[in-house]
Design an enzyme around this catalytic site. Sequence first.
Site, PDB file in Angstrom:
ATOM      1  N   GLY A  14      -1.120   6.669   8.851  1.00 58.50           N
ATOM      2  CA  GLY A  14      -1.353   7.584   9.978  1.00 58.50           C
ATOM      3  C   GLY A  14      -0.236   8.612  10.059  1.00 58.50           C
ATOM      4  O   GLY A  14       0.936   8.261  10.013  1.00 58.50           O
ATOM      5  N   ARG A  75      -5.205   6.709   3.985  1.00 55.95           N
ATOM      6  CA  ARG A  75      -5.088   5.245   3.875  1.00 55.95           C
ATOM      7  C   ARG A  75      -5.832   4.888   2.591  1.00 55.95           C
ATOM      8  O   ARG A  75      -7.028   5.148   2.483  1.00 55.95           O
ATOM      9  CB  ARG A  75      -5.726   4.568   5.084  1.00 55.95           C
ATOM     10  CG  ARG A  75      -5.070   4.957   6.420  1.00 55.95           C
ATOM     11  CD  ARG A  75      -5.501   4.021   7.522  1.00 55.95           C
ATOM     12  NE  ARG A  75      -5.119   4.503   8.831  1.00 55.95           N
ATOM     13  CZ  ARG A  75      -3.907   4.351   9.385  1.00 55.95           C
ATOM     14  NH1 ARG A  75      -2.953   3.732   8.717  1.00 55.95           N
ATOM     15  NH2 ARG A  75      -3.667   4.795  10.597  1.00 55.95           N
ATOM     16  N   ASP A 106       3.975   0.558   8.344  1.00 52.43           N
ATOM     17  CA  ASP A 106       3.897  -0.794   7.831  1.00 52.43           C
ATOM     18  C   ASP A 106       3.124  -0.893   6.493  1.00 52.43           C
ATOM     19  O   ASP A 106       3.614  -1.455   5.512  1.00 52.43           O
ATOM     20  CB  ASP A 106       3.194  -1.581   8.960  1.00 52.43           C
ATOM     21  CG  ASP A 106       2.962  -2.996   8.657  1.00 52.43           C
ATOM     22  OD1 ASP A 106       3.931  -3.764   8.731  1.00 52.43           O
ATOM     23  OD2 ASP A 106       1.813  -3.337   8.338  1.00 52.43           O
ATOM     24  N   GLY A 107       1.917  -0.299   6.442  1.00 53.58           N
ATOM     25  CA  GLY A 107       1.086  -0.368   5.229  1.00 53.58           C
ATOM     26  C   GLY A 107       1.759   0.317   4.053  1.00 53.58           C
ATOM     27  O   GLY A 107       1.672  -0.139   2.911  1.00 53.58           O
ATOM     28  N   THR A 129       5.661   6.588  11.810  1.00 53.46           N
ATOM     29  CA  THR A 129       4.482   6.066  12.510  1.00 53.46           C
ATOM     30  C   THR A 129       4.724   6.196  14.009  1.00 53.46           C
ATOM     31  O   THR A 129       5.859   6.007  14.467  1.00 53.46           O
ATOM     32  CB  THR A 129       4.204   4.587  12.165  1.00 53.46           C
ATOM     33  OG1 THR A 129       3.277   4.058  13.134  1.00 53.46           O
ATOM     34  CG2 THR A 129       5.446   3.707  12.208  1.00 53.46           C
ATOM     35  N   ASP A 131       3.747   4.142  16.105  1.00 55.51           N
ATOM     36  CA  ASP A 131       3.685   2.818  16.732  1.00 55.51           C
ATOM     37  C   ASP A 131       5.043   2.181  17.038  1.00 55.51           C
ATOM     38  O   ASP A 131       5.125   1.238  17.818  1.00 55.51           O
ATOM     39  CB  ASP A 131       2.900   1.849  15.836  1.00 55.51           C
ATOM     40  CG  ASP A 131       1.470   2.302  15.604  1.00 55.51           C
ATOM     41  OD1 ASP A 131       0.940   3.030  16.457  1.00 55.51           O
ATOM     42  OD2 ASP A 131       0.886   1.937  14.571  1.00 55.51           O
ATOM     43  N   ASP A 133       6.708   0.184  15.195  1.00 57.99           N
ATOM     44  CA  ASP A 133       6.530  -1.245  14.907  1.00 57.99           C
ATOM     45  C   ASP A 133       7.222  -1.683  13.614  1.00 57.99           C
ATOM     46  O   ASP A 133       6.759  -2.587  12.936  1.00 57.99           O
ATOM     47  CB  ASP A 133       5.031  -1.588  14.849  1.00 57.99           C
ATOM     48  CG  ASP A 133       4.294  -0.803  13.757  1.00 57.99           C
ATOM     49  OD1 ASP A 133       4.887   0.138  13.186  1.00 57.99           O
ATOM     50  OD2 ASP A 133       3.132  -1.129  13.486  1.00 57.99           O
ATOM     51  N   ARG A 175      -1.328   0.023  17.699  1.00 52.94           N
ATOM     52  CA  ARG A 175      -1.786  -1.090  16.855  1.00 52.94           C
ATOM     53  C   ARG A 175      -1.445  -2.419  17.522  1.00 52.94           C
ATOM     54  O   ARG A 175      -1.826  -2.633  18.654  1.00 52.94           O
ATOM     55  CB  ARG A 175      -1.175  -0.968  15.449  1.00 52.94           C
ATOM     56  CG  ARG A 175      -2.157  -1.223  14.355  1.00 52.94           C
ATOM     57  CD  ARG A 175      -1.725  -0.622  13.029  1.00 52.94           C
ATOM     58  NE  ARG A 175      -0.338  -0.800  12.751  1.00 52.94           N
ATOM     59  CZ  ARG A 175       0.163  -1.657  11.879  1.00 52.94           C
ATOM     60  NH1 ARG A 175      -0.652  -2.445  11.197  1.00 52.94           N
ATOM     61  NH2 ARG A 175       1.446  -1.720  11.662  1.00 52.94           N
TER      62      ARG A 175
HETATM   63  O1  F6P Z   1      -0.577   3.499  13.006  1.00 51.46           O
HETATM   64  C1  F6P Z   1      -0.807   4.654  13.749  1.00 51.46           C
HETATM   65  C2  F6P Z   1      -2.127   4.564  14.460  1.00 51.46           C
HETATM   66  O2  F6P Z   1      -2.332   5.757  15.180  1.00 51.46           O
HETATM   67  C3  F6P Z   1      -2.324   3.348  15.351  1.00 51.46           C
HETATM   68  O3  F6P Z   1      -1.696   3.499  16.603  1.00 51.46           O
HETATM   69  C4  F6P Z   1      -3.822   3.267  15.427  1.00 51.46           C
HETATM   70  O4  F6P Z   1      -4.219   1.935  15.671  1.00 51.46           O
HETATM   71  C5  F6P Z   1      -4.254   3.701  14.051  1.00 51.46           C
HETATM   72  O5  F6P Z   1      -3.179   4.453  13.504  1.00 51.46           O
HETATM   73  C6  F6P Z   1      -5.484   4.536  14.004  1.00 51.46           C
HETATM   74  O6  F6P Z   1      -5.778   4.781  12.668  1.00 51.46           O
HETATM   75  P1  F6P Z   1      -6.838   5.827  12.146  1.00 51.46           P
HETATM   76  O7  F6P Z   1      -6.308   7.198  12.388  1.00 51.46           O
HETATM   77  O8  F6P Z   1      -6.980   5.513  10.700  1.00 51.46           O
HETATM   78  O9  F6P Z   1      -8.091   5.604  12.940  1.00 51.46           O
END
Ligand code: F6P
Length: 322
Positions: A14, A75, A106-107, A129, A131, A133, A175
């Site tokens: 993200g 991703r 994290d990923g 990120t 988050d 986290d 997340r």
């Molecule tokens: O990790 C960042 C984040 O925005 C999280 O807060 C959320 O759960 C996720 O990515 C959403 O991912 P995507 O943009 O792939 O829907």
Amino acid sequence: MKTIEHIAIFTSGGDSPGMNAALYGIVKKAEQSGIRLSGIRKGYEGLIDGDLVPLDAHKLQKMVHRGGTLLKTARSKRFLTLEGRQRALENLQKNEVDALIAIGGDGTFKGLLAFSEICDLPFLGIPGTIDNDLAGTDFTLGFDSAVNTAIENIDKIRDTAEAHNRIFLIEVMGRDCGYIAIHSGLGTGADAILIPESAHDFIQLLEKAGSYDREEAFIVIVSEGDELGAEVAAKKIKEINPDVDLRITKLGHVQRGGNASAFDRMLGIRLGAAAVEALLRGRKNVMAGILNNELSLTPFDRVVKEHQVNDELQGLLKIFGN
Ligand code: F6P
């Protein structure tokens, strides 16, 4: 150790405000050190496809404030396979890359750990990120901007909520981590904050939210990873009092966009420059972060260990309502 002459960089997972500032920090430091740089577009996907482009320092200087990422991001499911990682390795060899910098969450770091099993080039990470986290840094790039965006929007929702004496359940991102919820909830005077890390006294919340004759708004911030979630919480409140006037708002991806805050711009520039510097000093497979306002380098396997809202902040929840 081979001398580093060519570094490749990518942003992954993200996007988060501050990623462009980090790229800017990297290009300026590399320029000063006489290092050649390549950008890899679309994260691990571009690594697999060999999508390498020159990085334009001047362009980055003009977009140091901007959210998103100049290099784009993705991703990648293909990088989870050994075949994908082998193709990525071939591309790095073909392009004579000596070191890799990844900006992501994290990923991204789990990807680097898996990649390091077949590729012995030095990797350096930057925490990007919203988050917050990751271990090894007090703040990840984009968290401060996302909290500011959340706060700005929650303040607006409060205006309409107060006008109607409504209950609002506002879902924020994060997340499995409640940092965005706790910062934005405390900063907006929310009546309750539900986060994944701590059990909440939902019965008490139900009574407060559903039972009394309301002459004011009632704002609940719900972290997206909370076990109950906004919909179920709303349903339970309605069960207690079917007449309550209640709305759910999911702030969603608005939290990922917009200009980076002053804090995230500075954090990005510091971490970008630090990442290049660390590679030149021979460090590998560590993430550059800020701990107690000092630069620090933490091995990837420690970075991806669970990082939850700390005890002090969880204690605040008990004081300010949960
Ligand atoms: O990790 C960042 C984040 O925005 C999280 O807060 C959320 O759960 C996720 O990515 C959403 O991912 P995507 O943009 O792939 O829907």
